[in-house]
Design a protein around this motif. Structure first.
Motif, short mmCIF file in Angstrom:
data_model
loop_
_atom_site.label_atom_id
_atom_site.label_comp_id
_atom_site.label_asym_id
_atom_site.label_seq_id
_atom_site.Cartn_x
_atom_site.Cartn_y
_atom_site.Cartn_z
N GLN A 13 0.82 -1.19 0.00
CA GLN A 13 0.00 0.00 0.00
C GLN A 13 0.86 1.26 0.00
OE1 GLN A 13 -2.88 1.49 0.02
NE2 GLN A 13 -4.20 -0.26 -0.38
N VAL A 14 0.34 2.30 -0.63
CA VAL A 14 0.98 3.60 -0.65
C VAL A 14 0.01 4.60 -0.04
CG1 VAL A 14 1.88 5.45 -2.11
CG2 VAL A 14 2.39 3.06 -2.66
N GLN A 15 0.52 5.42 0.85
CA GLN A 15 -0.27 6.49 1.45
C GLN A 15 0.22 7.83 0.93
OE1 GLN A 15 1.37 4.14 3.79
NE2 GLN A 15 -0.36 2.87 3.16
N LEU A 16 -0.72 8.70 0.59
CA LEU A 16 -0.41 10.00 0.04
C LEU A 16 -1.11 11.08 0.86
CD1 LEU A 16 -1.01 9.16 -3.73
CD2 LEU A 16 1.18 9.16 -2.52
N VAL A 17 -0.38 12.12 1.19
CA VAL A 17 -0.93 13.23 1.95
C VAL A 17 -0.59 14.52 1.23
CG1 VAL A 17 -0.98 14.46 4.13
CG2 VAL A 17 -0.75 11.98 4.12
N GLU A 18 -1.61 15.24 0.79
CA GLU A 18 -1.41 16.51 0.10
C GLU A 18 -1.48 17.67 1.09
OE1 GLU A 18 -4.27 14.40 -3.01
OE2 GLU A 18 -4.18 14.50 -0.82
N SER A 19 -0.82 18.74 0.73
CA SER A 19 -0.89 19.96 1.51
C SER A 19 -0.56 21.14 0.60
CB SER A 19 0.07 19.93 2.70
OG SER A 19 1.41 19.81 2.27
N GLY A 20 -0.85 22.33 1.06
CA GLY A 20 -0.49 23.54 0.33
C GLY A 20 -1.64 24.29 -0.30
N ALA B 9 3.24 14.06 0.03
CA ALA B 9 4.18 13.19 0.73
C ALA B 9 3.71 11.75 0.62
CB ALA B 9 4.29 13.61 2.19
N ALA B 10 4.59 10.89 0.14
CA ALA B 10 4.26 9.49 -0.07
C ALA B 10 4.97 8.61 0.95
CB ALA B 10 4.64 9.05 -1.48
N THR C 67 6.28 14.81 -3.95
CA THR C 67 6.01 15.35 -5.27
C THR C 67 5.37 16.72 -5.11
OG1 THR C 67 5.69 13.14 -6.19
CG2 THR C 67 4.87 14.98 -7.49
N TYR C 68 5.78 17.66 -5.94
CA TYR C 68 5.29 19.03 -5.84
C TYR C 68 4.57 19.44 -7.11
CZ TYR C 68 8.82 19.10 -2.15
OH TYR C 68 9.57 18.82 -1.04
N GLY D 231 2.97 -0.10 -27.07
CA GLY D 231 3.39 1.27 -27.29
C GLY D 231 2.65 2.31 -26.47
N ARG D 232 1.81 1.87 -25.55
CA ARG D 232 1.05 2.79 -24.72
C ARG D 232 1.25 2.49 -23.25
NH1 ARG D 232 -4.82 4.94 -26.34
NH2 ARG D 232 -4.24 6.04 -28.26
N TRP D 233 1.39 3.55 -22.46
CA TRP D 233 1.43 3.38 -21.01
C TRP D 233 0.05 3.00 -20.51
CZ3 TRP D 233 5.80 2.65 -18.69
CH2 TRP D 233 6.96 3.28 -19.15
N THR D 234 -0.01 1.90 -19.73
CA THR D 234 -1.27 1.35 -19.27
C THR D 234 -1.22 1.16 -17.76
OG1 THR D 234 -1.53 0.19 -21.38
CG2 THR D 234 -2.91 -0.54 -19.55
N LEU D 235 -2.27 1.59 -17.08
CA LEU D 235 -2.34 1.45 -15.63
C LEU D 235 -2.37 -0.02 -15.23
CD1 LEU D 235 -2.73 2.79 -12.82
CD2 LEU D 235 -5.19 2.65 -13.24
N TYR D 236 -1.52 -0.37 -14.29
CA TYR D 236 -1.48 -1.73 -13.78
C TYR D 236 -2.44 -1.85 -12.60
CZ TYR D 236 0.62 -6.28 -12.72
OH TYR D 236 0.85 -7.62 -12.53
N ARG D 237 -3.39 -2.74 -12.71
CA ARG D 237 -4.42 -2.90 -11.69
C ARG D 237 -3.84 -3.17 -10.32
NH1 ARG D 237 -9.74 -3.98 -11.66
NH2 ARG D 237 -10.92 -3.46 -13.56
N GLY D 238 -4.44 -2.54 -9.31
CA GLY D 238 -4.02 -2.72 -7.94
C GLY D 238 -2.88 -1.82 -7.52
N HIS D 239 -2.41 -0.98 -8.41
CA HIS D 239 -1.30 -0.08 -8.11
C HIS D 239 -1.69 1.35 -8.48
CE1 HIS D 239 0.57 -4.03 -8.28
NE2 HIS D 239 1.59 -3.53 -7.58
N ASP D 240 -2.72 1.82 -7.85
CA ASP D 240 -3.28 3.14 -8.11
C ASP D 240 -3.75 3.72 -6.78
OD1 ASP D 240 -6.11 4.42 -10.03
OD2 ASP D 240 -4.18 5.34 -9.55
N TYR D 241 -3.12 4.82 -6.34
CA TYR D 241 -3.36 5.36 -5.01
C TYR D 241 -3.67 6.84 -5.09
CZ TYR D 241 -0.83 1.04 -4.10
OH TYR D 241 -0.41 -0.27 -4.11
N TRP D 242 -4.47 7.30 -4.13
CA TRP D 242 -4.93 8.69 -4.12
C TRP D 242 -4.79 9.32 -2.75
CZ3 TRP D 242 -6.38 10.95 -8.63
CH2 TRP D 242 -6.65 10.09 -9.71
#
Length: 126
Positions: A1-8, A23-24, A78-79, A105-116
């Motif tokens: 799991q990835v946790q993301l916290v936005e601020s600003g 912040a990840a 990430t900013y 030839g296309r970037w494709t989202l890999y299932r289960g690896h998408d975090y918000w």
């Protein structure tokens, strides 16, 4: 799991600037792409900017020349630097981390690896 916290996020006048931070933490080695999305009230979510190692960052046409996405790998952050803000930039901004793979030839989202993240409000007054 990835946790993301936005601020600003903040209330600013047109022409002003803000820098959003994301912040990840967690299994960040499982993702290769960071992005910022935004969703204005009553509208659909739009991709604002994205960055991937070895690739040129991409931007929504309406923010080109005004917004810059960057990463500080040492801080796992990430900013999104936003300059010359306009009322049309008003939205909730969300940080996204994902794993994309190249398929036909296309970037494709890999299932289960998408975090918000939870989102941060940006309001630009005229």
């Amino acid at each position: 799991q990835v946790q993301l916290v936005e601020s600003g996020g903040d209330l600013v006048q047109a022409g002003g600037s803000l820098r959003l931070s994301c912040a990840a933490s967690g299994t960040i080695g499982d993702i290769n792409t960071m992005a910022w999305y935004r969703q204005a009230l009553g509208k659909r979510r739009d991709l604002v900017a994205s960055i991937r190692s070895g690739e040129t960052p991409t931007y929504l046409d309406s923010v080109k020349g005004r917004f810059t996405i960057s990463r500080d790998n040492a801080k796992n952050t990430t900013y999104l630097q936003m300059n010359s803000l306009e009322p049309g930039d008003t939205a909730v901004y969300y940080c996204n981390a994902a794993l994309y793979v190249m398929i036909d030839g296309r970037w494709t989202l890999y299932r289960g690896h998408d975090y918000w993240g939870q989102g941060t409000q940006v309001t630009v007054s005229s």
